[in-house]
Design a protein around this motif. Structure first.
Motif, PDB file in Angstrom:
ATOM      1  N   ALA A 214       0.825  -1.217   0.000  1.00 45.17           N
ATOM      2  CA  ALA A 214       0.000   0.000   0.000  1.00 45.17           C
ATOM      3  C   ALA A 214       0.853   1.259   0.000  1.00 45.17           C
ATOM      4  CB  ALA A 214      -0.934   0.008   1.214  1.00 45.17           C
ATOM      5  N   ASN A 215       2.047   1.182   0.571  1.00 46.22           N
ATOM      6  CA  ASN A 215       2.887   2.384   0.703  1.00 46.22           C
ATOM      7  C   ASN A 215       4.087   2.366  -0.234  1.00 46.22           C
ATOM      8  OD1 ASN A 215       1.633   3.901   3.046  1.00 46.22           O
ATOM      9  ND2 ASN A 215       1.836   1.843   3.883  1.00 46.22           N
ATOM     10  N   GLU A 216       4.001   1.561  -1.282  1.00 41.63           N
ATOM     11  CA  GLU A 216       5.174   1.387  -2.157  1.00 41.63           C
ATOM     12  C   GLU A 216       5.768   2.716  -2.625  1.00 41.63           C
ATOM     13  OE1 GLU A 216       4.772  -1.347  -5.575  1.00 41.63           O
ATOM     14  OE2 GLU A 216       6.078   0.030  -6.680  1.00 41.63           O
ATOM     15  N   LYS A 217       4.889   3.627  -3.074  1.00 35.22           N
ATOM     16  CA  LYS A 217       5.387   4.884  -3.654  1.00 35.22           C
ATOM     17  C   LYS A 217       6.103   5.719  -2.588  1.00 35.22           C
ATOM     18  CE  LYS A 217       3.938   8.690  -6.579  1.00 35.22           C
ATOM     19  NZ  LYS A 217       4.130   9.790  -5.599  1.00 35.22           N
TER      20      LYS A 217
ATOM     21  N   VAL B 190      14.688   3.181   3.375  1.00 35.87           N
ATOM     22  CA  VAL B 190      13.882   2.109   3.991  1.00 35.87           C
ATOM     23  C   VAL B 190      14.793   0.928   4.348  1.00 35.87           C
ATOM     24  CG1 VAL B 190      12.139   0.340   3.429  1.00 35.87           C
ATOM     25  CG2 VAL B 190      11.721   2.723   2.829  1.00 35.87           C
ATOM     26  N   TRP B 191      14.518   0.329   5.484  1.00 33.72           N
ATOM     27  CA  TRP B 191      15.200  -0.913   5.900  1.00 33.72           C
ATOM     28  C   TRP B 191      14.127  -1.947   6.217  1.00 33.72           C
ATOM     29  CZ3 TRP B 191      17.108   3.918   6.732  1.00 33.72           C
ATOM     30  CH2 TRP B 191      18.480   4.126   6.500  1.00 33.72           C
TER      31      TRP B 191
ATOM     32  N   TRP C 128      16.717 -16.658   1.029  1.00 32.16           N
ATOM     33  CA  TRP C 128      15.932 -15.444   0.784  1.00 32.16           C
ATOM     34  C   TRP C 128      16.086 -14.432   1.906  1.00 32.16           C
ATOM     35  CZ3 TRP C 128      12.535 -14.232   4.485  1.00 32.16           C
ATOM     36  CH2 TRP C 128      11.697 -15.176   5.042  1.00 32.16           C
ATOM     37  N   ARG C 129      15.922 -13.166   1.550  1.00 28.31           N
ATOM     38  CA  ARG C 129      15.967 -12.102   2.548  1.00 28.31           C
ATOM     39  C   ARG C 129      14.580 -11.513   2.770  1.00 28.31           C
ATOM     40  NH1 ARG C 129      20.735 -10.106   4.239  1.00 28.31           N
ATOM     41  NH2 ARG C 129      22.501 -11.284   3.459  1.00 28.31           N
ATOM     42  N   ILE C 130      13.675 -11.833   1.851  1.00 26.18           N
ATOM     43  CA  ILE C 130      12.270 -11.419   1.988  1.00 26.18           C
ATOM     44  C   ILE C 130      11.478 -12.478   1.216  1.00 26.18           C
ATOM     45  CG2 ILE C 130      12.308  -9.897  -0.079  1.00 26.18           C
ATOM     46  CD1 ILE C 130      10.563  -7.930   1.655  1.00 26.18           C
ATOM     47  N   PRO C 131      10.265 -12.831   1.669  1.00 27.38           N
ATOM     48  CA  PRO C 131       9.499 -13.846   0.936  1.00 27.38           C
ATOM     49  C   PRO C 131       9.408 -13.511  -0.561  1.00 27.38           C
ATOM     50  CG  PRO C 131       8.436 -13.384   3.026  1.00 27.38           C
ATOM     51  CD  PRO C 131       9.591 -12.422   2.907  1.00 27.38           C
ATOM     52  N   LYS C 132       9.524 -14.533  -1.391  1.00 29.72           N
ATOM     53  CA  LYS C 132       9.649 -14.349  -2.848  1.00 29.72           C
ATOM     54  C   LYS C 132       8.551 -13.472  -3.444  1.00 29.72           C
ATOM     55  CE  LYS C 132      12.488 -18.217  -4.261  1.00 29.72           C
ATOM     56  NZ  LYS C 132      12.596 -18.975  -2.977  1.00 29.72           N
ATOM     57  N   GLY C 133       7.325 -13.646  -2.963  1.00 27.94           N
ATOM     58  CA  GLY C 133       6.202 -12.887  -3.497  1.00 27.94           C
ATOM     59  C   GLY C 133       6.353 -11.381  -3.297  1.00 27.94           C
ATOM     60  N   LEU C 134       7.142 -10.978  -2.305  1.00 23.70           N
ATOM     61  CA  LEU C 134       7.310  -9.547  -2.022  1.00 23.70           C
ATOM     62  C   LEU C 134       8.575  -8.981  -2.672  1.00 23.70           C
ATOM     63  CD1 LEU C 134       6.277  -9.522   1.749  1.00 23.70           C
ATOM     64  CD2 LEU C 134       4.912  -8.775  -0.212  1.00 23.70           C
ATOM     65  N   GLN C 135       9.389  -9.858  -3.255  1.00 17.77           N
ATOM     66  CA  GLN C 135      10.660  -9.396  -3.835  1.00 17.77           C
ATOM     67  C   GLN C 135      10.457  -8.310  -4.920  1.00 17.77           C
ATOM     68  OE1 GLN C 135      13.991 -10.661  -2.843  1.00 17.77           O
ATOM     69  NE2 GLN C 135      14.398  -8.701  -3.814  1.00 17.77           N
ATOM     70  N   PRO C 136       9.470  -8.466  -5.834  1.00 17.67           N
ATOM     71  CA  PRO C 136       9.288  -7.417  -6.853  1.00 17.67           C
ATOM     72  C   PRO C 136       8.968  -6.045  -6.242  1.00 17.67           C
ATOM     73  CG  PRO C 136       8.068  -9.398  -7.467  1.00 17.67           C
ATOM     74  CD  PRO C 136       8.569  -9.613  -6.075  1.00 17.67           C
ATOM     75  N   VAL C 137       8.145  -6.017  -5.197  1.00 19.83           N
ATOM     76  CA  VAL C 137       7.828  -4.732  -4.539  1.00 19.83           C
ATOM     77  C   VAL C 137       9.099  -4.179  -3.902  1.00 19.83           C
ATOM     78  CG1 VAL C 137       6.185  -3.546  -3.030  1.00 19.83           C
ATOM     79  CG2 VAL C 137       5.649  -5.827  -3.869  1.00 19.83           C
ATOM     80  N   ALA C 138       9.839  -5.059  -3.228  1.00 19.76           N
ATOM     81  CA  ALA C 138      11.091  -4.624  -2.589  1.00 19.76           C
ATOM     82  C   ALA C 138      12.062  -4.085  -3.645  1.00 19.76           C
ATOM     83  CB  ALA C 138      11.717  -5.780  -1.814  1.00 19.76           C
TER      84      ALA C 138
ATOM     85  N   ARG D 261      11.368  -2.510  -6.315  1.00 21.65           N
ATOM     86  CA  ARG D 261      10.969  -1.155  -6.713  1.00 21.65           C
ATOM     87  C   ARG D 261      11.240  -0.149  -5.599  1.00 21.65           C
ATOM     88  NH1 ARG D 261       6.789  -4.270  -9.168  1.00 21.65           N
ATOM     89  NH2 ARG D 261       5.314  -3.905  -7.480  1.00 21.65           N
ATOM     90  N   ILE D 262      11.114  -0.569  -4.350  1.00 24.74           N
ATOM     91  CA  ILE D 262      11.341   0.336  -3.212  1.00 24.74           C
ATOM     92  C   ILE D 262      12.842   0.581  -3.008  1.00 24.74           C
ATOM     93  CG2 ILE D 262      11.134   0.498  -0.681  1.00 24.74           C
ATOM     94  CD1 ILE D 262       8.399  -0.968  -1.022  1.00 24.74           C
TER      95      ILE D 262
END
Ligand SMILES: Cc1cc2nc3c(=O)[nH]c(=O)nc-3n(C[C@H](O)[C@H](O)[C@H](O)COP(=O)(O)O)c2cc1C
Length: 168
Positions: free
Chosen positions: A72-75, A82-83, A102-112, A114-115
């Motif tokens: 929700a807060n990607e932008k 961000v950490w 992994w350092r973050i669950p795979k499904g969230l990697q694309p959002v990460a 971009r951030i």
């Protein structure tokens, strides 16, 4: 953009909340203006100049409140330093090896991606069988994760100190 630092988290049984509190404490001791809040209680990010977001990991996933917050807060997150951290593996050894890399669950990697977080940490977690229901106890056994508090306060403090240094 405001001047505060937000440390926000999603927890089920409190271990991750305590990690977030410790990070907040280190940042405060470094003279930063810090707020520590559960992810579902954060409004918008206008008041914050930087964000630390962490989640407990259950069956390879972040808690839904942390995942929802990230998406929700990607932008706004992409516009700030961000950490990210996960509070996961129990047992000893390198926590990133314990999560199979992994350092973050795979499904969230694309959002990460971009951030573009400054860093993504995986910390040992704490699995307290006294608080768990029958199914959780069974699942923990199934994934061969030992019960107990494996949180590495030295690693957490060192990570928070590096964040404080970057923000000062
Ligand atoms: C049912 C169950 C499943 C878990 N699955 C994982 C997992 O897939 N990966 C992991 O690293 N940790 C896993 N854990 C460990 C928890 O993420 C860890 O204990 C965490 O620190 C708990 O945080 P909380 O007290 O903030 O909820 C699991 C724990 C339980 C009880």
């Amino acid at each position: 953009m405001g001047s505060r630092v937000l440390v926000t988290y999603a927890t089920k049984y409190g271990a991750t909340a305590e990690i977030a509190e410790r990070i907040g404490q280190v940042l405060r001791q470094a003279g930063l203006d810090v707020e520590v809040l559960p992810a579902e209680r954060v409004g918008n990010l206008l008041a914050y100049k930087a964000v630390v977001l962490g989640s407990a990991v259950y069956i390879g996933q972040w808690r839904k409140q942390a995942a929802a917050f990230l998406k929700a807060n990607e932008k706004a997150l992409a516009e700030r330093p961000v950490w990210l951290f996960s509070s996961g593996p129990t047992g000893t050894g390198d926590p990133v090896e314990l999560t199979q890399g992994w350092r973050i669950p795979k499904g969230l990697q694309p959002v990460a991606d971009r951030i573009k977080p400054r860093d993504m940490a995986v910390f040992h977690g704490s699995a307290n069988v006294e608080k768990m229901n029958f199914l959780e106890k069974w699942m923990l056994k199934n994934v061969k994760a030992p019960a107990g508090d494996f949180r590495d306060w030295e690693a957490i403090t060192a990570w928070a100190t590096a964040i404080a240094d970057a923000l000062k």
